[in-house]
Design an enzyme around this catalytic site. Sequence first.
Site, short mmCIF file in Angstrom:
data_model
loop_
_atom_site.label_atom_id
_atom_site.label_comp_id
_atom_site.label_asym_id
_atom_site.label_seq_id
_atom_site.Cartn_x
_atom_site.Cartn_y
_atom_site.Cartn_z
N ASP A 53 0.87 -1.17 0.00
CA ASP A 53 0.00 0.00 0.00
C ASP A 53 0.90 1.22 0.00
OD1 ASP A 53 -1.68 2.13 0.54
OD2 ASP A 53 -2.69 1.18 2.23
N VAL A 54 0.91 1.96 -1.10
CA VAL A 54 1.86 3.07 -1.24
C VAL A 54 1.59 4.21 -0.26
CG1 VAL A 54 2.26 2.54 -3.68
CG2 VAL A 54 0.57 4.30 -3.05
N TYR A 160 -5.44 16.20 -9.77
CA TYR A 160 -4.73 15.15 -10.51
C TYR A 160 -3.60 15.72 -11.36
CZ TYR A 160 -3.92 11.15 -13.57
OH TYR A 160 -3.33 10.13 -14.27
#
Length: 235
Positions: A53-54, A160
């Site tokens: 899990d980054v 984003y």
Amino acid sequence: MTTTLITGATKGLGLETARRLNDAGHTVYIGSRDAERGRAAALRLGVRSVQLDVTDDASVEAAARAIDADGGLDVLVNNAGIQVEMHDGGIVGADGLNAEMMRQTFETNVFGPVRVLHAFLPLLLRSASPVVVNVSSGLASLARVTTPGTPAYAYPGVAYPASKTALNMLTVQYAKAYPAIRINAVEPGFTKTDLNGNTGHQTVEQGAEIIVRMAGLGPDGPTGGYFDANGTLPW
């Protein structure tokens, strides 16, 4: 044998990249937040999986220890990413942006690669031909976003694109700091994946092309660059 880790690789571009690199002879690890989904995806392709899990330091560090114990790492593909501003067919622009959306986006798309790089750099530096591929976006290009008439100019989202522009800066600075590693950012193109609600016009096979190509660089390949399938992109 080249050993490769791809983060966020249980579906979409990550999964297709894993398939292609496995076919090319790499020993591939699929990194996945959900260990069971990772094992299932790895079983389908005949590759390996690791829980990663980054957004979690302990998870990333445990993955690095596991891969180190298995022999090390040559190629890292920072593919895990989110686009929370896109939902239900709409895009949250500057008028709806808040700090939490920005924080959530950066946690995965910017802090995530930093966590992973920090944990895996010692392994990469022991490789004879280390490579890092940061999966960026055409929306990261300030030149494109400021050019009227382009799709990037028309995109209203903030979080984003900002996160991917930050990822491009990480690419440049890490490449300067570690000249022995080929470190590049890539733009897969507008690919049909869950990230964009499957609105993209490219297939995952087309989108993965530049990722696979840059993952296969040798010691004389470019570094500190920003590329799509047709060549170098403007920052």
